[in-house]
Design a protein around this motif. Structure first.
Motif, mmCIF file in Angstrom:
data_model
loop_
_atom_site.group_PDB
_atom_site.id
_atom_site.type_symbol
_atom_site.label_atom_id
_atom_site.label_comp_id
_atom_site.label_asym_id
_atom_site.label_seq_id
_atom_site.Cartn_x
_atom_site.Cartn_y
_atom_site.Cartn_z
ATOM 1 N N SER A 245 0.812 -1.221 0.000
ATOM 2 C CA SER A 245 0.000 0.000 0.000
ATOM 3 C C SER A 245 0.844 1.270 0.000
ATOM 4 O O SER A 245 0.323 2.359 -0.270
ATOM 5 N N GLY A 253 -5.452 4.264 -6.841
ATOM 6 C CA GLY A 253 -6.276 3.255 -7.508
ATOM 7 C C GLY A 253 -5.831 2.907 -8.912
ATOM 8 O O GLY A 253 -6.655 2.531 -9.744
ATOM 9 N N TRP A 256 -4.021 -3.069 -8.730
ATOM 10 C CA TRP A 256 -4.370 -3.893 -7.566
ATOM 11 C C TRP A 256 -3.587 -5.201 -7.650
ATOM 12 O O TRP A 256 -3.179 -5.633 -8.728
ATOM 13 N N PRO A 284 -12.672 -10.969 -3.615
ATOM 14 C CA PRO A 284 -12.496 -9.589 -3.141
ATOM 15 C C PRO A 284 -12.596 -8.526 -4.232
ATOM 16 O O PRO A 284 -12.458 -7.342 -3.939
ATOM 17 N N GLY A 286 -11.022 -8.429 -7.643
ATOM 18 C CA GLY A 286 -10.032 -8.229 -8.705
ATOM 19 C C GLY A 286 -10.606 -8.469 -10.087
ATOM 20 O O GLY A 286 -10.382 -7.679 -11.019
ATOM 21 N N ARG A 310 -15.697 -5.756 1.672
ATOM 22 C CA ARG A 310 -14.306 -5.625 1.224
ATOM 23 C C ARG A 310 -14.247 -5.330 -0.268
ATOM 24 O O ARG A 310 -13.441 -4.506 -0.724
ATOM 25 N N GLU A 313 -15.016 -1.705 -0.834
ATOM 26 C CA GLU A 313 -13.874 -0.874 -0.444
ATOM 27 C C GLU A 313 -12.792 -0.902 -1.518
ATOM 28 O O GLU A 313 -12.190 0.133 -1.835
ATOM 29 N N ASN A 314 -12.542 -2.069 -2.071
ATOM 30 C CA ASN A 314 -11.533 -2.176 -3.126
ATOM 31 C C ASN A 314 -11.950 -1.404 -4.371
ATOM 32 O O ASN A 314 -11.132 -0.702 -4.994
ATOM 33 N N ARG A 317 -11.454 2.327 -3.839
ATOM 34 C CA ARG A 317 -10.061 2.759 -4.006
ATOM 35 C C ARG A 317 -9.695 2.848 -5.475
ATOM 36 O O ARG A 317 -8.963 3.744 -5.901
#
Length: 462
Positions: A245, A253, A256, A284, A286, A310, A313-314, A317
């Motif tokens: 991170s 962003g 990932w 999650p 991707g 989650r 949230e991803n 970002r």
């Protein structure tokens, strides 16, 4: 990273006292503890839970809800525990072979705790930068403090000291022992051949690399992140240490983390511009992000509210948007059918041993058969969610054809509404080795410098 056995880090309430938490702390005395002992106690507890109770390693190493003995440790000692347990699991058959060479006979019945103490000690001596004398001293101390093992203190001392003296010859003698449990190694050898099974076994000993998927311009981000562009467009980070991170572009962003193989199923789906696509087991996120970037209008499903949180949230970002639905995909009935669906199904995860060395010790043949049955049920339902002419991509991270090639072949043979859409190797230069004779994707851990084992098939509804 050099791991020292006498870490100055202390668990809560100081390391010289017995650490709080854990299911078996009652076995250990309340005398003052040597520095480093609490970490070894935690390592033995966690190894025991994996091998004897088939408990997932990830859950026990969770910083908030993991094993209490682990959570009681400082961050440096947690890192030491992770290194010990991962090394023990990756090399377990060789460690056990080494101990067998040094023992006059098998350990007494009911001596599983003693077995784990010896394995933890040997793992440090054979595979980590821990001084032999420290590993031996703390293993002896641990045996002494535990009434179950106190009578074996002299044995622990003798065996591990002998291992230290004879380390070179022992390492040479165990070098040909496959580093996988018999059931799993035998299965791989039968499916892929002994040479390929050996390559896959050795590949899981190599530290896992970090691959990232970028929104655009892989060459630019490879330069910024000190990485290499892979044949599929992923960027592999070279010799990376530290926090992901903290790297350039993460907070903005621009990319990932996503394994090379995991990025492939969406890449097989072709032009998705303007199409309605459902990601049926999305967290999650991707693959969801890939679908959005490919121009699709995406509905992302997951039955777990926490996992879906989650995912959101991803996506936030990454500055991407998708409709999200908390539902078991087997019960999902959309008002309008989709142009395409992606089913990255739950599986045995045997292709992920580089990251998760506990998998082949917590799963067995029965788990594979059970999961294959679930996957077939999920695939048949996925077919009902797409329009005529629509695309279904099935994928998972299992190395077993029961969860991949054989299951898909069975569904195709029994459902005349389906046909396979072969992937052409010519469409993916540099990836030819990963396209099988049927035109499905099949990666194994020994490919491309180390990747997850993965399977993906593209189907069309007539």
């Amino acid at each position: 990273m050099v791991l020292t056995s006498n870490s100055s880090a202390k668990p809560a309430h100081h390391q010289k006292r017995r650490p709080s938490g854990g299911n078996n702390d009652e076995h250990y005395s309340n005398e003052e503890w040597k520095p480093g002992l609490a970490a070894r106690v935690a390592a033995v507890k966690i190894l025991s839970a994996v091998l004897d109770k088939k408990t997932s390693l990830d859950g026990m190493l969770d910083a908030e809800n993991g094993n209490p003995a682990y959570r009681a440790l400082s961050l440096p000692d947690r890192a030491l525990v992770r290194a010990i347990v991962n090394s023990a699991l990756r090399h377990l058959p060789r460690i056990e072979a080494a101990l067998a060479m040094l023992l006059d006979g098998p350990l007494p019945q009911g001596a599983r705790s003693l077995h784990h103490v010896l394995v933890v000690g040997a793992a440090q001596m054979l595979y980590l930068d821990v001084p032999d004398h420290s590993a031996v001293d703390l293993a002896v101390e641990q045996a002494h403090r535990d009434p179950r093992n106190k009578r074996f203190v002299k044995l622990v001392n003798a065996i591990l000291r002998r291992l230290g003296r004879e380390k070179d010859s022992v390492v040479q003698a165990i070098g040909e022992v496959p580093v996988l449990p018999d059931w799993f190694y035998g299965r791989l050898a039968k499916i892929y051949g002994k040479d390929a099974a050996n390559r896959m076994a050795e590949a899981q000993l190599v530290p896992s690399v970090i691959d990232v998927t970028v929104k655009s311009n892989p060459d630019l981000w490879a330069e910024k992140l000190n990485g290499t562009v892979m044949p599929n467009g992923s960027v592999r980070l070279d010799a990376f240490e530290g926090s992901v991170s903290a790297l350039e572009g993460f907070n903005d962003g621009e990319w990932w983390v996503q394994d090379f193989s995991a990025s492939m199923p969406v890449r097989l789906m072709g032009d998705l511009t303007g199409k309605r696509v459902a990601d049926l087991c999305a967290a999650p996120g991707g693959k969801t992000a890939q679908l959005i970037l490919a121009g699709a209008d995406v509905t992302a499903l997951d039955q777990s509210g926490n996992r879906l949180k989650r995912l959101r949230e991803n996506l936030n970002r990454l500055k991407l948007e998708a409709e999200t639905v908390e539902v078991n995909m087997l019960k999902f009935q959309p008002e309008e059918l989709f142009d395409a669906v992606l089913l990255d199904a739950p599986c045995s995860s045997t292709g992920t041993l580089r990251k998760h060395p506990d998998v082949c010790w917590t799963k067995d043949k029965q788990d594979i058969a059970k999961l294959a049955g679930l996957q077939e049920q999920m695939l048949r339902h996925a077919v009902t969610l797409v329009k005529s002419g629509g695309t279904i991509v099935f994928s998972n991270c299992s190395l077993d054809p029961s969860e991949g090639e054989r299951m898909v072949a069975q569904v195709l043979a029994s459902d005349p509404s389906l046909e396979r859409v072969p992937t052409l190797a010519s469409d993916f230069p540099g990836l030819e080795i990963a396209i099988n004779a049927d035109g499905d994707l099949r990666t194994t851990p020994d490919m491309f410098g180390g990747v997850d084992g993965f399977y993906a098939a593209v189907l069309r509804k007539r």
